[in-house]
Design an enzyme around this catalytic site. Structure first.
Site: not given
Lengths: 290, 290, 290, 290
Positions: D207, D233-235
């Protein structure tokens, strides 16, 4: 207390025979002159009879007016301890000339770092024995000078280069993959002020064609070395080195490609540290106060 | 399908002139012999007229019984493609002798890795020209032999060492900081089977006292190199190299201390890869299929 | 001037609000007490109103006799600048207890570094909730205590452990892969004196099974973190971190194997720096004067 | 045999349930179609019942004419082994769009690598929610589109972006520090074809404001992660990660400065490997055949 103004900052670099009372004398001197220590590093080469090295960054209100008196007063203290020393004022921004031949990657990295505000310098000109980089350089508002050079016209070329160095009042010369050898006279004129990048992990592969020789030897890491230029080829004081891993699949062209990344970051670090007065030369080695 | 049994595993190493049909021929051969490919790596030195290298690890039910026929059948295929090749059976665990002088750190790292199950080998004996490591070695149930050695008695020492290598039926000799030079006759007898650790980033600091010379040169990184021993001192095929960062504060003793960490991991990696048949020697370089 | 005797060495650690005259006062104090500065590092958290941190190592003839007076005199100076400070005498060698569960690799690395003379400490005992490491530890002449521990008997176990810490007069507790959680009471008793190794790159993978979770996430690097223990799990001040590269071929067992190497060196560094008084804790972070 | 012409090169990417005969079938197929293997990598996720992955680069005379038949023939073989597969022809050079916000360093690195010939792609346009990079981009002859974007006008912005992606017939979208979140509809449309650079060592600091949070946590290394974008998100699947060492003296601005170097090289590597068809996505992880 307001934010320290950059012009009121200075760095003091000292080397002298080690002995009792040096730190006390310097720090008390600064206190008495209302200078506030911002950063300080020291090193003694040997606990017995060694050399003492110090770098102090300080802030002092009204520094530019006090400057003459500060230096005069310090001269006394310095004499007492037999110090070699230098005041480096933030106000006197260093003037850098970059020398380049055909490969532009080191030049580009320096311009990039400079644009990002990471290099404390003015880049006053770029000198090249080829005309290739002109557009790149001039597009950034930096003067570009094409001074053809080779073995046969070395002295003429250097005469012109020295004229340019004087005209631009240059403090630092960076050889960013400049593939010409400099004459002893030239090197001596700019002692400890010419930084070179050599595309090998020195002292391995001194001289020409290091990537070709690294390939032939079958090394598993390739490196780059940034050093001050002396009259012994690739034998000057090393400022910074780094490496990248390679393997059997990497041919000479791959080594060059990978090597460019190493060269870029090694040279950029060395130049940055020099400009921040973090490097002291002693006995063909460097003390780097990072 | 049950879990492959380790004894039913084998590695096939191949090198031959590149050309069409090699992978197809080998993979079809393995299929027809009910062998299942577990891991496969290949490399061609040059797309035109280069050399083709391959390492295949395969599993085959009843391998030990089929072994003779497998090899006989493969000989035909190999002849067709002019292959140099070798079958390395998991069942034939390699027998390793470690040579050491006074510094025990590389020896200890190898013993450690071996105890942890990270080295596919039997350590059959440790040979030293000093008696210092005896207790350490014998406490782990490994035979220790003290064979005094120096320039004057080199041949006697090597005669005894060769006798021991034969007695123990040794496949691999690891020089874990063994500070004696070996004679050409000894080296030739164990071609590509003697692994040395040199305490520098080769080709920098070939020969004696590399840390002292690295200190004198003022390098910013120190390294270690593991290579096969040839009759050119420190010029054999490099298997692995690595480095650690040092700075002006590090004296020779510090370099040695930091260097020990690099030597340990570089040698351990090189030995591990050799034991897993990941290293192929060609023209004084290595292909390492990691 | 003869070689400084180790017993005549001391480190002074200071933190106080930044302001003019601190370095001058301390260095003049040492000069007046005939103490010679060997190494000195300082750091100011912020040029305006920040905190000043300093580590000075000095040598002083007859230190042990002068010690009481030196400290009494310094107390006055310290009061003037509102200093937190500590004298750490080389003569008062720190006493370390190592806690371990089943995995011995971090314990072994510490014992190894200690035997090589790289850790300035006496290892006074090893505590484990398993009996596995007894032989390894006792063979080196170090007392081994098996104190079974689990969630249900935590308080009894800790009572026994505290008794041992007092009996051995322990200065530093190292959790070398000790897999039990400590109670707040235990942690508070040894504030900033318990060093743990966590097998991930914190703050990634706080808590249990970090390698399994790293595998599931598909990371390309795995790490280890050494930190002081606080009552927030894996949230204490970080002393050191490092990583190793992994790839898609590495399963959980491979990550563990590779991770062991990182854990070993990260913990060994953190313990070494603590023992050399190079680490200052402030606001759940560390200043590490390397 | 003449030098292989680039247009006659192709890469074949395969994944299928593991089983006997796959390599034999593929390599024999290529042989029969007069295709010569240049580079080949394979990986099996588990020796029992795992998934088989393969990347083969081959050369074939007259490839462009034979292409239709080659693919038709392969379809049969693929069906037999239940393969997911893809032919990626060197002739069909990938078309890349770069998305950027204010920070230009990742964009500049990509342009640099592309100019040096290190990225096998055509950069067809640069899209930004700010107008800052226009001059830099247009000076290189690349179209620049300013599409203002924020939370409130996300859908309009994406509609315009999708229109541009279609107009330019884009194969790969690189988010080179593009600070807007994309909608699920957008992401799904370009599955496994959007590469992002996140300025932390994921999964640490998912994040916003990772450098600020890294500073607050007092980490000793900072990292960057390049991954495919998914709707978590960001995964998304991680392609590449790397780190740099920092210490207590580095404030947030220093972390950002150091971080830029890591971001540049991590993103450049990830993009390069994607363009060379070295990355296969499986179960939210990547296999990277380097």
């Amino acid at each position: 207390m307001t934010k320290p103004i950059k012009d009121e900052r200075c760095r003091l670099l000292v080397q002298c025979p080690d002995g009792p009372g040096i730190v006390s004398a310097i720090s008390t001197f600064l206190l008495e002159h209302n200078a506030n220590i911002i950063e300080s590093s020291q090193y003694t080469s040997d606990p017995d009879y060694g050399t003492f090295f110090m770098r102090i960054e300080f802030h002092c209100k009204g520094l530019l007016e006090k400057r003459t008196k500060l230096e005069a007063d310090f001269a006394e203290l310095a004499a007492k301890f037999s110090m070699d020393y230098r005041f480096s004022y933030h106000h006197d921004i260093k003037r850098t000339a970059i020398f380049v031949s055909k490969d532009p990657h080191c030049l580009m990295e320096l311009l990039w770092e400079w644009q990002s505000g990471d290099l404390e310098t003015e880049i006053v000109c770029v000198i090249s024995n080829h005309d290739d980089a002109r557009e790149l350089v001039e597009s950034q508002g930096i003067p570009f000078h094409h001074t053809p050079a080779n073995k046969d016209i070395r002295e003429q070329a250097e005469a012109e280069q020295i004229r340019l160095m004087e005209e631009y009042n240059v403090d630092l010369l960076v050889l960013a993959r400049y593939m010409q050898i400099l004459t002893p006279a030239f090197v001596e004129r700019f002692e400890d002020r010419i930084i070179n990048i050599h595309h090998s992990f020195l002292p391995a592969f001194v001289g020409a064609k290091p990537y070709e020789r690294a390939y032939d030897r079958g090394v598993k890491l390739i490196g780059a070395t940034s050093h001050y230029v002396t009259n012994e080829l690739d034998e000057g004081p090393i400022i910074e080195q780094d490496i990248e891993r390679v393997d059997h699949r990497d041919h000479v062209d791959d080594l060059k490609k990978i090597g460019r990344k190493v060269e870029r970051r090694v040279l950029a670090n060395a130049v940055k540290w020099h400009l921040e007065d973090r490097v002291i030369v002693k006995d063909n080695k460097t003390i780097v106060f990072r």
